[in-house]
Motif scaffolding. Structure first.
Motif, PDB file in Angstrom:
ATOM      1  N   VAL A  85       0.846  -1.186   0.000  1.00 39.73           N
ATOM      2  CA  VAL A  85       0.000   0.000   0.000  1.00 39.73           C
ATOM      3  C   VAL A  85       0.886   1.242   0.000  1.00 39.73           C
ATOM      4  CG1 VAL A  85      -1.954  -1.090   1.163  1.00 39.73           C
ATOM      5  CG2 VAL A  85      -0.213   0.028   2.512  1.00 39.73           C
ATOM      6  N   GLU A  86       0.284   2.360  -0.354  1.00 36.38           N
ATOM      7  CA  GLU A  86       1.007   3.629  -0.401  1.00 36.38           C
ATOM      8  C   GLU A  86       0.737   4.415   0.876  1.00 36.38           C
ATOM      9  OE1 GLU A  86       1.705   6.889  -3.793  1.00 36.38           O
ATOM     10  OE2 GLU A  86      -0.379   6.758  -3.090  1.00 36.38           O
ATOM     11  N   TYR A  87       1.811   4.842   1.521  1.00 38.25           N
ATOM     12  CA  TYR A  87       1.725   5.672   2.719  1.00 38.25           C
ATOM     13  C   TYR A  87       2.217   7.066   2.370  1.00 38.25           C
ATOM     14  CZ  TYR A  87       1.630   1.119   5.099  1.00 38.25           C
ATOM     15  OH  TYR A  87       1.320  -0.153   5.499  1.00 38.25           O
ATOM     16  N   LYS A  88       1.544   8.093   2.918  1.00 41.78           N
ATOM     17  CA  LYS A  88       1.947   9.475   2.658  1.00 41.78           C
ATOM     18  C   LYS A  88       1.885  10.274   3.945  1.00 41.78           C
ATOM     19  CE  LYS A  88       0.319  10.052  -2.069  1.00 41.78           C
ATOM     20  NZ  LYS A  88      -0.549  10.836  -2.959  1.00 41.78           N
ATOM     21  N   ILE A  89       2.886  11.108   4.129  1.00 48.23           N
ATOM     22  CA  ILE A  89       2.840  12.119   5.176  1.00 48.23           C
ATOM     23  C   ILE A  89       2.580  13.432   4.452  1.00 48.23           C
ATOM     24  CG2 ILE A  89       4.118  13.319   6.987  1.00 48.23           C
ATOM     25  CD1 ILE A  89       5.803  10.777   7.292  1.00 48.23           C
ATOM     26  N   THR A  90       1.497  14.117   4.838  1.00 47.57           N
ATOM     27  CA  THR A  90       1.143  15.379   4.200  1.00 47.57           C
ATOM     28  C   THR A  90       1.105  16.475   5.266  1.00 47.57           C
ATOM     29  OG1 THR A  90      -1.260  15.232   4.485  1.00 47.57           O
ATOM     30  CG2 THR A  90      -0.323  14.095   2.580  1.00 47.57           C
ATOM     31  N   LYS A  92      -1.479  17.947   6.105  1.00 42.43           N
ATOM     32  CA  LYS A  92      -2.793  17.841   6.756  1.00 42.43           C
ATOM     33  C   LYS A  92      -2.918  16.607   7.644  1.00 42.43           C
ATOM     34  CE  LYS A  92      -4.849  21.147   4.263  1.00 42.43           C
ATOM     35  NZ  LYS A  92      -5.713  22.200   4.681  1.00 42.43           N
ATOM     36  N   GLY A  93      -2.071  15.599   7.430  1.00 41.28           N
ATOM     37  CA  GLY A  93      -2.152  14.375   8.215  1.00 41.28           C
ATOM     38  C   GLY A  93      -1.397  13.244   7.538  1.00 41.28           C
ATOM     39  N   ILE A  94      -1.778  12.026   7.868  1.00 38.02           N
ATOM     40  CA  ILE A  94      -1.143  10.838   7.300  1.00 38.02           C
ATOM     41  C   ILE A  94      -2.172  10.086   6.478  1.00 38.02           C
ATOM     42  CG2 ILE A  94      -0.127   8.616   7.878  1.00 38.02           C
ATOM     43  CD1 ILE A  94       1.251   9.930  10.155  1.00 38.02           C
ATOM     44  N   LYS A  95      -1.776   9.702   5.261  1.00 37.11           N
ATOM     45  CA  LYS A  95      -2.667   8.959   4.372  1.00 37.11           C
ATOM     46  C   LYS A  95      -2.168   7.525   4.229  1.00 37.11           C
ATOM     47  CE  LYS A  95      -4.683  12.317   1.241  1.00 37.11           C
ATOM     48  NZ  LYS A  95      -4.810  12.694  -0.159  1.00 37.11           N
ATOM     49  N   VAL A  96      -3.108   6.598   4.359  1.00 39.52           N
ATOM     50  CA  VAL A  96      -2.836   5.188   4.126  1.00 39.52           C
ATOM     51  C   VAL A  96      -3.836   4.737   3.077  1.00 39.52           C
ATOM     52  CG1 VAL A  96      -2.749   2.890   5.131  1.00 39.52           C
ATOM     53  CG2 VAL A  96      -2.064   4.855   6.501  1.00 39.52           C
ATOM     54  N   SER A  97      -3.349   4.358   1.917  1.00 41.72           N
ATOM     55  CA  SER A  97      -4.200   3.942   0.787  1.00 41.72           C
ATOM     56  C   SER A  97      -5.249   4.992   0.454  1.00 41.72           C
ATOM     57  CB  SER A  97      -4.897   2.611   1.095  1.00 41.72           C
ATOM     58  OG  SER A  97      -3.961   1.590   1.224  1.00 41.72           O
ATOM     59  N   ARG A 100      -7.129   9.652   4.727  1.00 41.67           N
ATOM     60  CA  ARG A 100      -6.335  10.538   5.571  1.00 41.67           C
ATOM     61  C   ARG A 100      -6.803  10.500   7.025  1.00 41.67           C
ATOM     62  NH1 ARG A 100      -6.752  16.445   3.913  1.00 41.67           N
ATOM     63  NH2 ARG A 100      -8.439  16.495   5.402  1.00 41.67           N
ATOM     64  N   THR A 101      -5.819  10.500   7.923  1.00 42.76           N
ATOM     65  CA  THR A 101      -6.049  10.702   9.349  1.00 42.76           C
ATOM     66  C   THR A 101      -5.415  12.045   9.695  1.00 42.76           C
ATOM     67  OG1 THR A 101      -5.911   8.311   9.726  1.00 42.76           O
ATOM     68  CG2 THR A 101      -5.722   9.743  11.650  1.00 42.76           C
ATOM     69  N   VAL A 121       4.716   3.447  14.778  1.00 41.49           N
ATOM     70  CA  VAL A 121       3.486   3.356  15.559  1.00 41.49           C
ATOM     71  C   VAL A 121       3.053   4.773  15.903  1.00 41.49           C
ATOM     72  CG1 VAL A 121       2.395   2.421  17.627  1.00 41.49           C
ATOM     73  CG2 VAL A 121       4.241   1.165  16.523  1.00 41.49           C
ATOM     74  N   ILE A 122       1.811   5.097  15.570  1.00 35.06           N
ATOM     75  CA  ILE A 122       1.262   6.421  15.852  1.00 35.06           C
ATOM     76  C   ILE A 122       0.032   6.228  16.723  1.00 35.06           C
ATOM     77  CG2 ILE A 122       0.349   8.554  14.886  1.00 35.06           C
ATOM     78  CD1 ILE A 122       1.796   7.781  12.271  1.00 35.06           C
ATOM     79  N   GLU A 123       0.044   6.866  17.885  1.00 35.09           N
ATOM     80  CA  GLU A 123      -1.090   6.770  18.797  1.00 35.09           C
ATOM     81  C   GLU A 123      -2.163   7.765  18.375  1.00 35.09           C
ATOM     82  OE1 GLU A 123      -0.876   5.702  23.323  1.00 35.09           O
ATOM     83  OE2 GLU A 123      -0.579   7.841  23.039  1.00 35.09           O
ATOM     84  N   THR A 124      -3.428   7.321  18.440  1.00 39.01           N
ATOM     85  CA  THR A 124      -4.547   8.167  18.038  1.00 39.01           C
ATOM     86  C   THR A 124      -5.495   8.373  19.209  1.00 39.01           C
ATOM     87  OG1 THR A 124      -5.964   6.347  17.328  1.00 39.01           O
ATOM     88  CG2 THR A 124      -4.441   7.235  15.689  1.00 39.01           C
ATOM     89  N   PHE A 125      -6.314   9.420  19.114  1.00 39.08           N
ATOM     90  CA  PHE A 125      -7.340   9.677  20.117  1.00 39.08           C
ATOM     91  C   PHE A 125      -8.622   8.912  19.817  1.00 39.08           C
ATOM     92  CE2 PHE A 125      -4.892  13.746  20.365  1.00 39.08           C
ATOM     93  CZ  PHE A 125      -4.367  13.525  21.633  1.00 39.08           C
TER      94      PHE A 125
END
Length: 176
Positions: A85-90, A92-97, A100-101, A121-125
């Motif tokens: 899969v394609e991962y992106k750091i933008t 605005k956030g992080i995109k996985v496939s 965006r988060t 590893v990224i912790e989320t709320f």
């Protein structure tokens, strides 16, 4: 009221929308993967059978059905190789496939290893609480540089459940 304030015109607030810009992109498998031996599966199914028997005697059929379903899911995830899969750091956030988060729901990040794979590893709320992305060793520095502009790098101590799962998995053949 001051006469000078009365003569001032109210200026509208202009909000500029910033376009989303990709900061870094990489392609990696969607999850860690390790091929397992026949001995591993025999041990796993034997343990599942024993625990299932105890659960059946103590609680009835429903916990056994749940145990079988979880074991089947684990078996499928252990035998089917993950897709890339394609991962992106933008900005605005992080995109996985392509999904965006946003930075507002992410709290901190750290790097770890699992099955000889490097993980971010990224912790989320929000649920599920963590996002785990596979990274290449050579990309860690670039990823760290971009993420520290938005999130603190801070590893969280393992919970009791994680410690128990790690202990149990270390007892299975091929997981040492």
């Amino acid at each position: 009221m001051d006469p000078a304030e009365e003569n001032k015109e109210v200026q509208p607030v202009v909000v500029r929308r910033e376009p989303e810009n990709d900061l870094f992109t990489w392609i990696a498998p969607s999850r860690p993967f390790k091929t397992r031996t026949r001995e591993y599966y025999v041990t796993l199914f034997a343990i599942t059978g024993l625990v299932g028997l105890v659960l059946f005697i103590a609680e009835g059929a429903m916990p056994v059905v749940l145990l079988i379903a979880i074991t089947f899911l684990f078996y499928v995830l252990s035998t089917v190789k993950p897709e890339d899969v394609e991962y992106k750091i933008t900005n605005k956030g992080i995109k996985v496939s392509g999904k965006r988060t946003d930075w507002q729901v992410l709290s901190r990040f750290w790097f770890t290893k699992r099955f000889d794979s490097d993980l971010l590893v990224i912790e989320t709320f929000t649920l599920p609480g963590r996002v785990e992305l596979l990274v290449k060793e050579e990309d860690k520095g670039i990823i760290r540089k971009h993420l520290t502009a938005y999130l603190p790098e801070e590893e969280v101590a393992a919970t009791g459940l994680e410690k128990a799962a790690n202990w149990f998995s270390s007892k299975l053949p091929g997981n040492k």
